[in-house]
Design a protein around this motif. Structure first.
Motif, short mmCIF file in Angstrom:
data_model
loop_
_atom_site.label_atom_id
_atom_site.label_comp_id
_atom_site.label_asym_id
_atom_site.label_seq_id
_atom_site.Cartn_x
_atom_site.Cartn_y
_atom_site.Cartn_z
N TRP A 4 82.74 -32.71 -94.10
CA TRP A 4 83.53 -32.76 -95.33
C TRP A 4 85.02 -32.50 -95.11
N GLN A 5 85.34 -31.50 -94.28
CA GLN A 5 86.75 -31.18 -94.10
C GLN A 5 87.54 -32.34 -93.49
N PRO A 6 87.05 -33.00 -92.43
CA PRO A 6 87.82 -34.12 -91.87
C PRO A 6 88.05 -35.27 -92.85
N LYS A 7 87.16 -35.40 -93.84
CA LYS A 7 87.28 -36.48 -94.82
C LYS A 7 88.05 -36.04 -96.07
N GLY A 8 88.52 -34.80 -96.07
CA GLY A 8 89.27 -34.31 -97.21
C GLY A 8 88.42 -33.98 -98.43
N ILE A 9 87.11 -33.84 -98.23
CA ILE A 9 86.20 -33.56 -99.35
C ILE A 9 86.24 -32.08 -99.73
N TYR A 10 86.21 -31.20 -98.72
CA TYR A 10 86.20 -29.76 -98.99
C TYR A 10 86.71 -29.01 -97.77
N LYS A 11 87.54 -27.99 -98.01
CA LYS A 11 88.11 -27.21 -96.92
C LYS A 11 87.23 -26.00 -96.59
N VAL A 12 87.09 -25.72 -95.31
CA VAL A 12 86.35 -24.55 -94.85
C VAL A 12 86.96 -23.27 -95.45
N SER A 13 88.26 -23.24 -95.57
CA SER A 13 88.94 -22.04 -96.08
C SER A 13 88.58 -21.72 -97.52
N LYS A 14 88.03 -22.68 -98.26
CA LYS A 14 87.64 -22.45 -99.65
C LYS A 14 86.24 -21.87 -99.79
N VAL A 15 85.45 -21.93 -98.73
CA VAL A 15 84.05 -21.48 -98.78
C VAL A 15 84.00 -19.96 -98.98
N LYS A 16 83.10 -19.52 -99.85
CA LYS A 16 82.84 -18.10 -100.04
C LYS A 16 81.59 -17.73 -99.24
N LEU A 17 81.75 -16.77 -98.33
CA LEU A 17 80.63 -16.35 -97.48
C LEU A 17 80.07 -15.01 -97.95
N TYR A 18 78.73 -14.86 -97.79
CA TYR A 18 78.02 -13.68 -98.28
C TYR A 18 77.06 -13.18 -97.20
N PRO A 19 76.69 -11.90 -97.24
CA PRO A 19 75.70 -11.39 -96.28
C PRO A 19 74.33 -12.06 -96.45
N SER A 20 73.95 -12.34 -97.70
CA SER A 20 72.64 -12.94 -97.96
C SER A 20 72.71 -13.75 -99.25
N TYR A 21 71.61 -14.44 -99.57
CA TYR A 21 71.55 -15.18 -100.82
C TYR A 21 71.55 -14.25 -102.03
N ASN A 22 71.18 -13.00 -101.84
CA ASN A 22 71.23 -12.03 -102.93
C ASN A 22 72.62 -11.99 -103.54
N GLU A 23 73.63 -11.76 -102.70
CA GLU A 23 75.00 -11.64 -103.18
C GLU A 23 75.53 -12.98 -103.71
N ALA A 24 75.18 -14.07 -103.05
CA ALA A 24 75.65 -15.39 -103.49
C ALA A 24 75.11 -15.72 -104.88
N LEU A 25 73.82 -15.48 -105.09
CA LEU A 25 73.21 -15.80 -106.37
C LEU A 25 73.69 -14.86 -107.48
N THR A 26 73.99 -13.62 -107.11
CA THR A 26 74.55 -12.69 -108.09
C THR A 26 75.92 -13.17 -108.56
N ASP A 27 76.76 -13.61 -107.62
CA ASP A 27 78.07 -14.16 -107.99
C ASP A 27 77.91 -15.42 -108.83
N LEU A 28 76.93 -16.25 -108.48
CA LEU A 28 76.66 -17.45 -109.27
C LEU A 28 76.33 -17.06 -110.71
N ASN A 29 75.45 -16.09 -110.85
CA ASN A 29 75.02 -15.65 -112.18
C ASN A 29 76.16 -15.03 -112.97
N ASN A 30 77.07 -14.34 -112.29
CA ASN A 30 78.17 -13.65 -112.96
C ASN A 30 79.37 -14.55 -113.23
#
Length: 259
Positions: A162-188
């Motif tokens: 995606w990044q080479p095609k200009g679709i999405y930048k790696v720097s924009k990705v939000k990283l989490y320790p587990s899906y627990n935290e990712a899904l909590t942020d999604l819900n909030n």
């Protein structure tokens, strides 16, 4: 058993994603105290492959592994990590084997061995149903925040595709320790989309009754395997066991833990 159908997503996450440091020793049918005890690294936040139900790890991967140990006379210790830590444990030799829906990649094969693939699945970008996000064109991606656990294969996909095609930048990705935290942020409302595989999405919707949906399906065939230390003496025997089970039996495990 908890009736999860009426629970809010935060409560669901506590019940399925809580990480424990060490689970009890699993035993084979044999009582031989001189058996080799396999050290196993897991990240039990990846339904239906491995997740927490009623305080214990369950899922497709554990069903397969327990059957292998019983048939071959092994005992085992399960130790829980975040996803990145689980991979590090097997790569460094702290664990003999790791499993929790691990994708087989060329990069990982440099530091660990893998079983033959036992499941092939696709990928989805998951959102809350109430957000009603439907991506019809990849140009829309840059308008959303995307997150997933550190160490998963999705970062490599974004970086290389995606990044080479200009679709999405790696720097924009939000990283989490587990899906627990990712899904909590999604819900909030702090995250728009979570990268998962299609089997996870099925388990979220059908088994865990989470109010999520697929906003975009990625045309990618992801192969999952059990990870072993380099030069593992049991990998080939494990492959024999997968062949003994056969694809129909493994599909029955998928159905059991996805519904």
């Amino acid at each position: 058993m908890i009736n999860i159908s009426r629970l809010p997503i935060n409560t669901l996450l506590v019940s399925i994603c809580t990480l424990m440091v060490i689970f009890s020793v699993g035993c084979s049918k044999s009582d031989d105290k001189n058996q080799k005890i396999l050290q196993v690294a897991i990240a039990p936040t990846v339904p239906p492959q491995l997740f927490i139900e009623n305080g214990k790890p369950v899922g497709v991967d554990l069903e397969i592994f327990k059957g292998f140990c019983e048939s071959r006379g092994y005992r085992y210790n399960l130790k829980s990590y975040d996803f990145q830590g689980m991979l590090g444990a097997v790569a460094s030799g702290q664990a003999d084997i790791a499993f929790s829906g691990i994708s087989i990649t060329e990069k990982r094969l440099k530091v660990m061995d893998f079983s033959n693939p036992y499941i092939q699945t696709g990928w989805d970008l998951v959102s809350l149903k109430k957000r009603n996000i439907h991506i019809t064109n990849l140009d829309q991606m840059k308008t959303f925040s995307i997150g997933f656990p550190t160490g998963t294969v999705f970062m490599g996909y974004i970086e290389n595709e995606w990044q080479p095609k200009g679709i999405y930048k790696v720097s924009k990705v939000k990283l989490y320790p587990s899906y627990n935290e990712a899904l909590t942020d999604l819900n909030n409302g702090n995250l728009d989309l979570v990268f998962t595989d299609s089997s996870m999405l099925s388990a979220y919707i059908n088994k865990l009754n989470m109010p999520v949906q697929s906003s975009y399906e990625i045309a990618y065939a992801d192969k999952l395997g059990f990870a072993f230390i380099k030069g593992s003496p049991i990998k080939e025997d494990f492959n024999k066991y997968l062949a003994e089970l056969g694809p129909d039996k493994i599909k029955s495990f998928e159905a059991k833990w996805s519904k």
